[in-house]
Design an enzyme around this catalytic site. Structure first.
Site, PDB file in Angstrom:
ATOM      1  CD  GLU A 121       1.802   8.522   9.067  1.00 27.36           C
ATOM      2  OE1 GLU A 121       1.943   9.408   9.951  1.00 27.36           O
ATOM      3  OE2 GLU A 121       1.136   7.487   9.238  1.00 27.36           O
ATOM      4  CG  ASP A 157      -3.754  -1.172  12.435  1.00 26.07           C
ATOM      5  OD1 ASP A 157      -3.333   0.020  12.590  1.00 26.07           O
ATOM      6  OD2 ASP A 157      -2.629  -1.756  11.867  1.00 26.07           O
TER       7      ASP A 157
END
Ligand SMILES: Cc1ncc(COP(=O)(O)O)c(C=O)c1O
Lengths: 266, 411
Positions: A49, A60
């Site tokens: 990824e 995040d």
């Protein structure tokens, strides 16, 4: 024809182990280094990824934020991200590559143009963190038309009924978020509990490739061996931060880290 | 794209939460889908519940203090020699700004959801202060996310937040201002949505937060409508309502009773932060024609670069220092119901100075932007025009900034 992502999972199943998925940010810590990292960790990882950085991330944690800000400070642009993938996919041991990021970047670039560019660059899948089902229906169709796997996300807050619908509209792979957390959080739920939730997905669709991510490190990864695939992201981003701090080469450091992760799940 | 009459504007979205088919929505992580659905159901139930509304009205009356005054600024009117200028003194509200209305609704919803604490963002510190006040009143915990740049420049409000027993969580990422505070608050909620209630401090965010906020600040224009009728015997037929716009919560609240009037009758003017005169940076996505971005869960005009990164903003006023704006204001702009402009830092300071010299009021730097526009247009209008400015905040929080810029500060 089977997708590269599907083939990767099949290979791992044959080897009786989960697929190892890594997450690093394109351009971290430089464009060149991030490409080298991808090439280097391909030795052990099954699917890569690659994050495309956005400066207002709402899901995040600090480690991935650091990586993203570092990449942005180095001037990373979407066109560079595509170039990195393109160059990576030309390398000899290239693995399937999934781009991951926020919808704003796709929206500004233009959905159609973005997906087309993905296809041209050799991107195999897309994870858009903030484009949940069913709002992602059209976009997911667009991906499918272009042979790109749109990866649906599932979380502990996803009801069973919703899970069913999401899985029904999913492509080659779904992603289970292990706990209520942004990326990089400490594992605050026991692996047993996480696997229990995870098995709900497998009961709905036995054949669907389902990976688990969030909070997985080399300390916890062995506990999740039963899953189809495991994603390690923040730990690797932190590895890059640490190696920069110590003026070491992040490529070597990441290679070693991914090797160790792999050793715990075979 | 058209405004429907007789329906609150906050409710004029499609099933996906979009206004005018393209502004707003719910761009959120999967984890937040359920908490947001739950909150949506709870809010829709509560707003129909007579007891809930009664309790709220009671709080507005006895806790916020209702109504906030509508006063004529006779000296400023005489000085400018044109339109008659009024101010709606929303800063009379308990705590000193309009943010109290939204905070009350959120505290009530938090209680109903049986959650023990709230998290929220703040720029100017007013939203954080109001959340800390109502949290204390309702016996709830409270975490306030605030950029470190704003913590430095809005000390009086930070002191108030801490005094009320709330926790300020400094945000050091990005530009260290409101945009980062909101991101961090949403991130916190992703991890703690099972325990915490989140309130967003303006008319922004995923659809439900836009709705809760607009539902709350609408109190301002309910009062204003009555006050205008009392003052003039009817709604004046050349009326201009001027409001500063950061996220746009006070502007929505100030205007919400008046959307159905013709714009020739009641003109709605939103004033964004143009930033320093000689700087390229600003916080004026509506008036400087920024493109649409997805930020904090919604699609709205937003200052950004060609790759889609959110640009840094700059403004002397923390409350307006936000790159995006409410989907509702994007809609109002596109249908032409409201007009958006900006005032520079210099114009805002000059307006603050003039208003405080002539009148017994002391608006903060956010409404000073609105006064700047009033000062610009009033001389060009005759006295049959009524200009009302929403004085939605008190200058005390900006004491240090004003002292530094203008040499002195007095109240
Ligand atoms: C006094 C004051 N006015 C205006 C604003 C801007 O927000 P909004 O546009 O949501 O009213 C703020 C925000 O903090 C504020 O404190």
């Amino acid at each position: 024809m089977k997708s590269e992502i599907n083939l990767a999972f099949e290979k791992c199943k044959k080897e009786n182990r989960p697929a190892l998925l890594t997450y690093t940010v394109a351009g971290d810590n430089t464009k060149k280094k991030s490409l080298e990292i991808l090439k280097s960790i391909s030795e052990y990882a099954d699917i890569l990824e690659l994050g495309f950085a956005h400066n207002a991330p709402t899901a995040d944690g600090p480690q991935i934020q650091n990586s993203s800000y570092r990449a942005l400070k180095n001037g990373i642009k979407l066109k560079d991200v595509f170039q990195i993938v393109k160059n990576y996919k030309k390398s000899k041991n290239a693995k399937p590559c999934i781009l991951m990021g926020y919808y704003q970047m796709v929206y500004r670039y233009g959905e159609k143009k973005f997906v087309k560019k993905c296809k041209q660059s050799g991107v195999n899948g897309l994870i858009i963190v903030d484009l949940p089902f069913p709002d992602n229906k059209e976009f997911s169709k667009l991906c499918k038309k272009n042979s790109i796997t749109f990866v649906q996300l599932l979380s502990p807050t996803t009801s069973k009924e919703r899970m069913r619908k999401i899985i029904a509209s999913s492509h080659d792979m779904v992603y289970y978020i292990s706990m209520l957390s942004i990326t990089g959080g400490k594992l605050k739920v026991s692996p047993k509990k996480i696997l229990e939730n995870y098995s709900k997905i497998k009961r709905i669709s036995k054949s669907k490739n389902a990976v688990i991510g969030f909070g997985i490190t080399n300390k916890t990864i062995a506990a999740f061996k039963k899953a189809d695939g495991l994603v390690v992201g923040s730990a690797l981003c932190k590895g890059i931060s640490d190696s920069i701090k110590k003026r070491q080469n992040p490529v070597i450091k990441l290679n070693r880290m991914v090797k160790e992760l792999k050793s715990k799940i075979i | 794209m058209k405004i429907k009459k007789g329906i609150p504007l906050i409710d004029q979205h499609d099933k996906n939460g979009f206004y005018g088919g393209k502004f707003g929505g719910n761009y959120i992580a999967e984890t937040l889908k359920k908490p947001i659905d739950d909150l949506t159901k709870l809010f829709e139930k509560c707003r129909k519940d007579k007891n809930f509304i009664k309790e709220r009205d009671n709080l507005y009356e006895n806790y916020v203090g209702k109504p906030t005054r509508l006063i004529k600024l006779q000296n400023l009117t005489d000085h400018l020699g044109g339109a008659q200028i009024y101010a709606k003194m929303v800063s009379d509200a308990n705590g000193g700004a309009h943010k109290i209305y939204n905070a009350i609704t959120h505290a009530m919803l938090c209680k109903k959801a049986k959650k023990k604490y709230m998290c929220t963002d703040t720029g100017a510190g007013y939203n954080g202060k109001m959340f800390s006040m109502v949290a204390k009143k309702f016996g709830l915990g409270c975490k306030v996310f605030m950029g470190t740049r704003d913590i430095e420049r809005q000390k009086p409000n930070c002191d108030a937040i801490r005094k009320n027993g709330a926790e300020i969580i400094p945000v050091t990422s990005g530009s260290k201002t409101l945009v980062d505070a909101v991101s961090e608050c949403i991130r916190y909620w992703v991890s703690n949505c099972d325990k915490a209630h989140m309130g967003i401090g303006s008319l922004v965010g995923p659809n439900i937060f836009v709705k809760i906020c607009g539902f709350s600040t609408a109190q301002i224009s309910r009062e204003l409508k009555i006050q205008l009728e009392e003052e003039f015997g009817e709604i004046p037929n050349k009326l201009k309502l001027i409001n500063c716009v950061g996220g746009g919560s006070s502007a929505y609240g100030f205007w919400s009773e008046f959307f159905d009037y013709d714009k020739k009758h009641i003109e709605l003017i939103g004033v964004e932060a143009g930033g320093p005169k000689n700087s390229k940076l600003h916080a004026a996505p509506l008036s400087k024609n920024s493109k649409i971005a997805i930020l904090h869960g919604a699609a709205a005009y937003c200052v950004q670069d060609s790759d889609g990164q959110i640009n840094e903003t700059e403004s002397c006023s923390s409350g307006l220092d936000y790159p995006s704006c409410s989907p509702i204001h994007c809609f109002l702009k596109d249908v032409g119901r409201a007009r958006y402009t900006f005032a520079t830092d210099e114009e805002a300071f000059a307006a603050y100075k003039l208003v405080t010299e002539l009148e017994e009021i002391s608006p903060s730097l956010e409404p000073a932007h609105a006064f700047a526009e009033a000062i610009k247009i009033a001389p060009k209008l005759d006295e049959s025009n009524i200009v009302v400015v929403d004085s939605c905040g008190d200058s005390i929080k900006d004491m240090d900034i004003i002292k530094k810029r203008l040499g002195s500060y007095s109240r």
